[in-house]
Design an enzyme around this catalytic site. Structure first.
Site, mmCIF file in Angstrom:
data_model
loop_
_atom_site.group_PDB
_atom_site.id
_atom_site.type_symbol
_atom_site.label_atom_id
_atom_site.label_comp_id
_atom_site.label_asym_id
_atom_site.label_seq_id
_atom_site.Cartn_x
_atom_site.Cartn_y
_atom_site.Cartn_z
ATOM 1 N N GLU A 97 0.856 -1.186 0.000
ATOM 2 C CA GLU A 97 0.000 0.000 0.000
ATOM 3 C C GLU A 97 0.891 1.234 0.000
ATOM 4 O O GLU A 97 1.938 1.251 0.661
ATOM 5 C CB GLU A 97 -0.905 0.024 1.236
ATOM 6 C CG GLU A 97 -1.892 -1.135 1.325
ATOM 7 C CD GLU A 97 -2.999 -1.043 0.302
ATOM 8 O OE1 GLU A 97 -3.235 0.077 -0.201
ATOM 9 O OE2 GLU A 97 -3.623 -2.082 0.009
ATOM 10 N N TYR A 103 4.690 8.869 1.212
ATOM 11 C CA TYR A 103 4.968 8.265 -0.087
ATOM 12 C C TYR A 103 6.409 7.734 -0.151
ATOM 13 O O TYR A 103 7.307 8.259 0.498
ATOM 14 C CB TYR A 103 4.745 9.292 -1.200
ATOM 15 C CG TYR A 103 5.665 10.486 -1.109
ATOM 16 C CD1 TYR A 103 6.899 10.493 -1.751
ATOM 17 C CD2 TYR A 103 5.321 11.605 -0.351
ATOM 18 C CE1 TYR A 103 7.765 11.572 -1.647
ATOM 19 C CE2 TYR A 103 6.186 12.692 -0.243
ATOM 20 C CZ TYR A 103 7.404 12.663 -0.899
ATOM 21 O OH TYR A 103 8.264 13.727 -0.776
ATOM 22 N N GLY A 104 6.600 6.694 -0.965
ATOM 23 C CA GLY A 104 7.932 6.156 -1.178
ATOM 24 C C GLY A 104 8.595 5.629 0.082
ATOM 25 O O GLY A 104 9.826 5.515 0.135
ATOM 26 N N ARG A 105 7.781 5.310 1.101
ATOM 27 C CA ARG A 105 8.287 4.843 2.396
ATOM 28 C C ARG A 105 9.167 5.883 3.091
ATOM 29 O O ARG A 105 9.935 5.562 3.989
ATOM 30 C CB ARG A 105 9.066 3.519 2.244
ATOM 31 C CG ARG A 105 8.210 2.366 1.694
ATOM 32 C CD ARG A 105 7.023 2.092 2.617
ATOM 33 N NE ARG A 105 6.282 0.890 2.261
ATOM 34 C CZ ARG A 105 5.113 0.876 1.611
ATOM 35 N NH1 ARG A 105 4.561 2.022 1.217
ATOM 36 N NH2 ARG A 105 4.490 -0.262 1.365
ATOM 37 N N MET A 106 9.005 7.151 2.701
ATOM 38 C CA MET A 106 9.716 8.247 3.367
ATOM 39 C C MET A 106 8.844 8.782 4.503
ATOM 40 O O MET A 106 8.415 9.939 4.511
ATOM 41 C CB MET A 106 10.065 9.349 2.357
ATOM 42 C CG MET A 106 11.063 8.925 1.302
ATOM 43 S SD MET A 106 12.705 8.619 2.016
ATOM 44 C CE MET A 106 13.217 10.307 2.336
#
Length: 221
Positions: free
Chosen positions: A11, A191-194
């Site tokens: 996700e 977003y982007g696992r940031m």
């Protein structure tokens, strides 16, 4: 068992961000705000949390419990004092809590020290429990091995008979623990696992309970 490619279950988190300025100086108040937001969003049992302990032999253990009170003094939950978690906390009061509000892409981590609350506090909460739950606190030898479900049902009916027609008092082996936090971390998915992570660390026992009692850091995801 069907083949499941768990690595593909993904996700994207992008609902909102989190900055230090979004949180009040005292992190306990922020936890209360996030709890309220989770309840307002209709999440199921938003006060559910993981309690992680380490016993006298160094074995870690985690389980879900329900937070029943939170204030400037800490986070309070209730249990059987003869349970595995209680034995671990009595041997090593250092513990950790995790709240996971997945629908809001949020979590809170708490590290601190657990202490038993007073009998008066435990009595006050026990009196508010539904009668069935009060009886269950007497009937269940929590964490102990039992032969079968029938054994539990018989124990429950014995307690029903014992207190028939009267109030159910708090068992002496049942009560609350308060986790006094040293560290509280807020996590917001991005977003982007940031992801955004903001950590509050207690400045020290002599810092007092005012706004100057915590150091704040932003952590890398």
């Amino acid at each position: 068992m069907a083949d499941r490619d768990l690595a593909s279950w993904r996700e994207e988190y992008a609902e909102r961000g989190l900055d230090v300025s979004d949180l009040p100086p005292n992190p306990v108040g922020a936890v209360v705000d996030w709890l309220d937001a989770s309840r307002a969003a209709g999440l199921y049992e938003p006060n559910a949390m993981v309690v992680s302990t380490v016993d006298a032999d160094g074995r870690p253990s985690s389980r879900m419990v329900l937070l029943k009170s939170v204030d400037a003094n800490g986070f309070t939950f209730f249990t059987n004092y003869r349970s595995r978690k209680a034995a671990a906390l009595d041997a090593n009061p250092r513990c950790a809590l995790v709240f996971g509000w997945h629908a809001l892409q949020r979590q809170v981590r708490v590290e601190g020290r657990a202490e038993r609350i007073s009998s008066a506090e435990s009595n006050a909460y026990f009196a508010t429990r539904p009668r069935d739950s009060q009886i269950g606190a007497w009937a269940s030898p929590q964490s102990s091995v039992v032969d079968d479900r029938d054994e539990l049902e018989r124990a429950y009916e014995e307690v029903v008979t014992r207190f028939s027609g009267g109030e159910v008092p708090r068992p002496p082996h049942w009560g609350g623990y308060r986790v006094v936090p040293d560290v509280i971390e807020f996590w917001q998915g991005r977003y982007g696992r940031m992801h955004d992570r903001v950590r509050f660390r207690r400045a020290g026992e002599q810092a007092g309970d005012g706004d100057q009692g915590w150091h704040v850091d932003r952590l890398a995801p």
